[in-house]
Design an enzyme around this catalytic site. Structure first.
Site, PDB file in Angstrom:
ATOM      1  N   ASP A  33      34.847  39.447  46.238  1.00  0.00           N
ATOM      2  CA  ASP A  33      34.595  40.648  47.041  1.00  0.00           C
ATOM      3  C   ASP A  33      35.237  40.482  48.418  1.00  0.00           C
ATOM      4  O   ASP A  33      35.447  39.353  48.877  1.00  0.00           O
ATOM      5  CB  ASP A  33      33.088  40.870  47.223  1.00  0.00           C
ATOM      6  CG  ASP A  33      32.394  41.107  45.895  1.00  0.00           C
ATOM      7  OD1 ASP A  33      33.065  41.528  44.939  1.00  0.00           O
ATOM      8  OD2 ASP A  33      31.179  40.848  45.827  1.00  0.00           O
TER       9      ASP A  33
HETATM   10  N1  URA Z   1      29.856  37.415  42.697  1.00  0.00           N
HETATM   11  C1  URA Z   1      29.769  38.359  43.669  1.00  0.00           C
HETATM   12  O1  URA Z   1      28.768  39.064  43.778  1.00  0.00           O
HETATM   13  N2  URA Z   1      30.819  38.489  44.495  1.00  0.00           N
HETATM   14  C2  URA Z   1      31.917  37.734  44.452  1.00  0.00           C
HETATM   15  O2  URA Z   1      32.830  37.883  45.246  1.00  0.00           O
HETATM   16  C3  URA Z   1      31.995  36.740  43.439  1.00  0.00           C
HETATM   17  C4  URA Z   1      30.950  36.609  42.564  1.00  0.00           C
END
Ligand code: URA
Length: 236
Positions: free
Chosen positions: A105
């Protein structure tokens, strides 16, 4: 593969063909230990050894980088608004069309493998392979033993099936290390949400045998070592 020497040198060094021709003229390039000055000479990348200014450039079609993704950077190579991984790479290392293997993310930090090896990426991301991914997590509220147990056996995050069993280590009041074997959208955030807390900080520490190098600061990257490449190729 047969390729013109100047094209090969430009691809490997990130220099322009014009710059490469100049360097050839200066006698800085050797093919199989003999100085070659002609840019049009064809080399065979499978057998010929090309040394440029003391650097062995023997042809490698694939490149592999470990990138410490910082917050605010998107796991992409193009974006209209946000910084992408390519904004952090030097031009000389962008002679191949690289991309990140999987996504973190925008607000997640940590390990991203960046490569132009599509087959490896495909294998590492295949849901069938279940390559382990370990994250460091901080949450808004601490969770208890029952919630930890739920995360360990699998929780309902609104998908068809519960999450696969995970491994959790409690590090502090509200900090954890968690290892999962799949990679659903926002998976970690949704898992912790499912047990009554919110993720406030998330960082990926490893992907399979590949561990984030603690020497890399957010926004920095380095080439994978031969050993790291060999191991990650093997496990996928
Ligand atoms: N899980 C998440 O919620 N975000 C990420 O970036 C990676 C794994």
């Amino acid at each position: 593969m047969k390729i013109r020497l100047d094209k090969f040198l430009a691809e490997e060094t990130g220099k322009t063909r014009k710059q490469v021709k100049e360097l050839l003229k200066q006698g800085l390039v050797a093919v199989n230990n003999e100085v070659v000055k002609k840019p049009e000479v064809k080399i065979d990348t499978d057998v010929d050894r090309v040394v440029f200014d003391g650097d062995d450039l023997t042809y490698k079609p694939f490149v592999y980088y470990m990138f410490h993704k910082p917050k605010g950077c998107v796991s992409a190579t193009k974006d209209a608004h946000d910084q992408t991984i390519l904004d952090y790479f030097l031009a000389k290392d962008l002679t191949k069309e690289v991309f990140p293997v999987g996504r973190l993310d925008k607000d997640t930090e940590g390990l991203l493998l960046v490569t132009n090896d599509g087959e490896l990426a495909h294998r590492l991301l295949s849901p069938k392979k279940h390559v382990d991914k370990t994250y460091y997590v901080e949450t808004s509220l601490p969770i208890g033993e029952e919630e930890i147990h739920q995360l360990e056996v699998g929780v309902d995050i609104g998908e068809k099936t519960r999450t696969l069993p995970a491994k959790i280590e409690v590090l502090g009041e509200n900090s954890y290390k968690i290892t999962i074997h799949e990679g659903k959208f926002h998976q970690i955030k949704r898992m912790f949400h499912a047990v009554g807390t919110e993720v406030t900080y998330l960082k990926r520490l490893s992907m399979g045998t590949l561990l984030l190098d603690p020497k890399l600061l957010p926004g920095e990257y380095r080439k994978l070592t031969e050993k790291e490449i060999e191991r990650i190729q093997h496990e996928s």
